[in-house]
Design a protein around this motif. Sequence first.
Motif, mmCIF file in Angstrom:
data_model
loop_
_atom_site.group_PDB
_atom_site.id
_atom_site.type_symbol
_atom_site.label_atom_id
_atom_site.label_comp_id
_atom_site.label_asym_id
_atom_site.label_seq_id
_atom_site.Cartn_x
_atom_site.Cartn_y
_atom_site.Cartn_z
ATOM 1 N N ASN A 1 -7.124 0.947 -12.800
ATOM 2 C CA ASN A 1 -7.423 0.364 -11.497
ATOM 3 C C ASN A 1 -8.922 0.036 -11.491
ATOM 4 O OD1 ASN A 1 -4.858 0.865 -9.640
ATOM 5 N ND2 ASN A 1 -5.167 2.708 -10.879
ATOM 6 N N PHE B 1 -5.282 -0.683 -7.100
ATOM 7 C CA PHE B 1 -6.005 -0.014 -6.029
ATOM 8 C C PHE B 1 -7.487 -0.382 -6.095
ATOM 9 C CE2 PHE B 1 -2.368 2.948 -6.652
ATOM 10 C CZ PHE B 1 -1.822 2.818 -5.379
ATOM 11 N N LEU C 1 -1.604 7.553 -10.379
ATOM 12 C CA LEU C 1 -1.709 6.256 -9.712
ATOM 13 C C LEU C 1 -2.178 5.184 -10.694
ATOM 14 C CD1 LEU C 1 -3.501 7.397 -6.413
ATOM 15 C CD2 LEU C 1 -1.056 7.133 -6.810
ATOM 16 N N THR D 1 0.837 -1.204 0.000
ATOM 17 C CA THR D 1 0.000 0.000 0.000
ATOM 18 C C THR D 1 0.871 1.253 0.000
ATOM 19 O OG1 THR D 1 -0.079 0.014 2.417
ATOM 20 C CG2 THR D 1 -1.825 -1.184 1.264
ATOM 21 N N SER E 1 -1.426 -1.765 -4.120
ATOM 22 C CA SER E 1 -2.802 -2.197 -3.880
ATOM 23 C C SER E 1 -3.375 -1.466 -2.672
ATOM 24 C CB SER E 1 -2.838 -3.717 -3.671
ATOM 25 O OG SER E 1 -1.993 -4.071 -2.590
ATOM 26 N N GLN F 1 -6.545 0.675 -0.626
ATOM 27 C CA GLN F 1 -7.316 1.870 -0.931
ATOM 28 C C GLN F 1 -6.398 3.073 -1.143
ATOM 29 O OE1 GLN F 1 -10.283 2.378 2.147
ATOM 30 N NE2 GLN F 1 -11.725 1.076 1.031
ATOM 31 N N ILE F 2 -6.888 3.990 -1.949
ATOM 32 C CA ILE F 2 -6.146 5.247 -2.146
ATOM 33 C C ILE F 2 -6.340 6.106 -0.893
ATOM 34 C CG2 ILE F 2 -5.951 7.345 -3.520
ATOM 35 C CD1 ILE F 2 -7.004 5.750 -5.912
ATOM 36 N N ASN G 1 -2.256 0.257 -11.480
ATOM 37 C CA ASN G 1 -1.899 -0.459 -10.267
ATOM 38 C C ASN G 1 -3.083 -1.352 -9.911
ATOM 39 O OD1 ASN G 1 0.819 0.355 -8.930
ATOM 40 N ND2 ASN G 1 -0.008 2.297 -9.713
#
Length: 1023
Positions: A624, A603, A598, A558, A580, A582-583, A601
């Motif tokens: 994502n 996420f 981002l 993360t 991975s 949450q943002i 990836n």
Amino acid sequence: MLSGLLNSFLWFLGILLFINYIEATTVTATFGFTNETDQQALLAIKDLISEDPFNSLSSWNNSLQFCSWQGVSCGRRHRRVTSLNLSSLELAGSLSPHIGNLTFLRVIDLSRNRFHHVFPPEVGQFFRLRYLSLANNSFQGELPSTLSICSNLIFLNLYGNNFRGKIPSALGSLSRLRRLGLASNHFTGAIPPSLGNLSSMERASLALNNLKGIIPAELGRLSALDFLNLYSNKLSGMVPEQLYNISSINLLSFAENRLTGRLPHDIGLTLPNLQNLYLGTNQFFGHIPKSIVNFSSLIDIDLAYNSLTGPVPYNLGNLQNLETINFGGNPLGDENTSDLTFLTSLTNCTNLREVWFFENHLRGVLPISIANLSTSLYWLTLQTNYITGDIPVEIENLKNLDYLAFAGNMLTGRLPDSIGKLSKLQELHIYANKISGNIPSSFGNLSGILRLNLADNFLEGTIPVSLANYSQLEGLELSYNRLSGVIPEKLAGIDSLVGLFLALNNLTGPLPSQLGNARNLNELDISENKLSGEIPRSIENCVMLENLNMEGNFFEGTIPSSFKKLRSIRVLNLARNNLSGQIPKFLGELPLLGYLNLSLNSFDGEVPNGGVFNNASAFSVAGNDKLCGGIKALQLHECPKQRQENGFPWKVVILISSIALFLLLLLASVCAVIHIKKTNKSGPSLVSPLEKRYQRVSYSELARATGGFSSTNIIGDGKYGTVYKGILGSDDQVAVKVFKLQQRGANNTFMAEINALRNIRHRNLVRIANSCSTIDFKGDDFKALIMEFMPNGSLESWLHASSTESEDFKNLSLLQRINIATDVALALDYLHNQCETTVVHCDLKPSNILLDNDLTARVGDFGLAKILLAALGESFSTESSSICIRGTIGYVAPEYGMGGEASTHGDVYSYGILLLEMFTGKRPIDSMFTGEFNLHSFVKAALPDQVMEIIDPLLSNDIQEEAQTRRNGPRGSRSINIGKVKECLASILQVGLRCSADLPSERMDIGDFPSELRKITKILSNS
């Protein structure tokens, strides 16, 4: 016989006395001027002087005969004022026209003050005047034509003022004039041909103006001239041949104009005494005359940035006194392999110190003879040419090299181990060549290196661990190579590192956790490698980081929560990794973040709102597929509000998701391959951001950047230096602090700032990008600091605006003042408690606090700073321990006035006074404060009940208007709690009082300030 002789002598003596009486009577009768008139004129001059910081004119009163006043000298015979010397007293105000009554004046020196308005035309009454210097003031208007009446004038220096209009042609009647200095003003129009009548002229400088038109051929009549400086104007046309025939000329400077034409083929035969030739940045064309090698006395030659073509004269070695040669920025070359023959010839110049041949068209193999150049050589650049071959191993002979640049050529072979023996090297630039092989481990011996750029070559192997020996390294650029292996742990953690660029290599392994030790890191680019593992949490210590690019690696896990501490981050690129989770929402709370990538990836979850996430063009989350929510422009589905029932067919969802993920990864891989191919095809830029930022800055570049140090670009002026706004390169705004080296202590101040800021960086300190220590075009020493430009000026200009009626009137709200106070406290806490060696500022005041675009405060001006080596019980400073006594009156701690040593307690006192000033709007030297009654006692007497009576009226009005606005606002809007506001103000002023206590032991600790102010801010935000 004897009697007759005696009678004749007495008769002759009587005649002389009678003539003297008639002369004195005539002068008095004609002009009405007497000794008493002189005294009245001097007092009238004093009356218009508004500032006298050193109390220099305190002796100008009736208790002392005026001939004994400071700066005043009188003749023995008539006891009339013959000299008025008020140089370097920092006097401010206008000059009284009554100066015209001092008709016996021979010398007027008002240089290095702050006089303004027009210079009185009554100067025409000074028919005895021989010396007039108004240099470094702010006189305005046109130059009085009455100056031409001063027929005995020998020396005239008006350098560094705001004089406008045309140069009066009547100056050509000053037949005795030897020195004429009109440089750095705003003169326009043409150079008067009448100046050619000044047959006694020895030195003339009209540089740094806006003069245009041709150079008058009449100047060729100045047969006594040894110095002619027309640098940085808008002159055009060809240089009159007559000027090239003035055999007495020692310095000739026409640089930075629009002059054109060919240089005379016999130029080297007509100026036998020439030592300095500056013709750079013009439009001269044609070949460099071969006769130039006949300048047997030549020391400096600058022909840079013209359109000169053809070969470089092969026998430049005849100029055996040569120290500096700059032919850069010309398309020189003969399109053959012998273009570099001149380098072998230059080995005869044993005093050579600087060689500049950059951005030419020179071809051929780099000769081994380059290693035989003068051992005094400290600057060598052959950058951006077509040079081939290997770098000679013998380069180690140039043991005093400070700067070496072969960048932007076609050099091949390997990097010689011998470069590691250049122990004084500070900058090495060999980027954009075809160098192969490993980086020699011997490069680790370059312990003083500041910037190393080997980017865009074919280097392979690992990054030598020995590079971690670079204790002062600021910039390392190894991008666009074939390097492999891991990033050395100690290298990543060098504390002085500002920029680290390792992009587009084959580096593997994790990003070292030691990166957290690089507390001054501003830019990090490790994109397009094979780095893996989790992003180290220690990166939170890189609080100065503004640009972080990790795109195209195999990082997983993360985004660390520690990223929330990167409050300076502006660009963050984590695209094309395996991240991975949450943002994090805190990314939207980073105040300066303007670009976030981002994409590609893994996420999941909701895309946050706020900050950068509100601008679709400022961030990307493409690729994502598990994300939801966010702004409408993303067109993502809404996030589910609750979990689905157990009967939902999860297996189907998992299967479909797996297939989609596989297709997405396949698509991402194809896109990545296409992107890399395009990147490789387009090729990297020859100049990296770091190289651009830290390129060597010359005097001519600074002059050009500031409009010739134009007074219109002055944004600050102090005892030791003047600060100019400027533009370096195409659009980089900077502030240039030019030190007044004529002022005693200025050189020490320059060194103090360098020493204080060499290893300290903080978001609330003004950043020094570069420094310049050289000589100007007059041959005088020149020192300057290049700093980041603060568009909102100083705190002083906000607290004490000249008029609420003016267009640029500025006012700070209560919250803005608290934020600025917090910023300054954070800067002091860093200097006192977080630096390796404690730094005491010694001159904290509003004019030394600058504000950026967002009104973030930056503390600057470390000219009086002291570095305390607490561990050794010693202190370091460029001056004596009493240096802080020369801080600013009103802000200086009481113990300094009694001989106390500089300490952090002194800065705390200054901060306390600053706080009181910020919220009361009163300077500590306000006229209302006399005797024991000062700003501290004024505030103390009013707290806590009368706080609203003593705060800045502008702040009080702002609070009242805000309260009224909320009362009249929409129904339901929260009203302002005046009681809470008063409580906040009282708390802030109490902090100011505790900091400005007379006894150092009673003052607060600087580390407590930020938390105290944040508590106050929290109370205010809830009011």
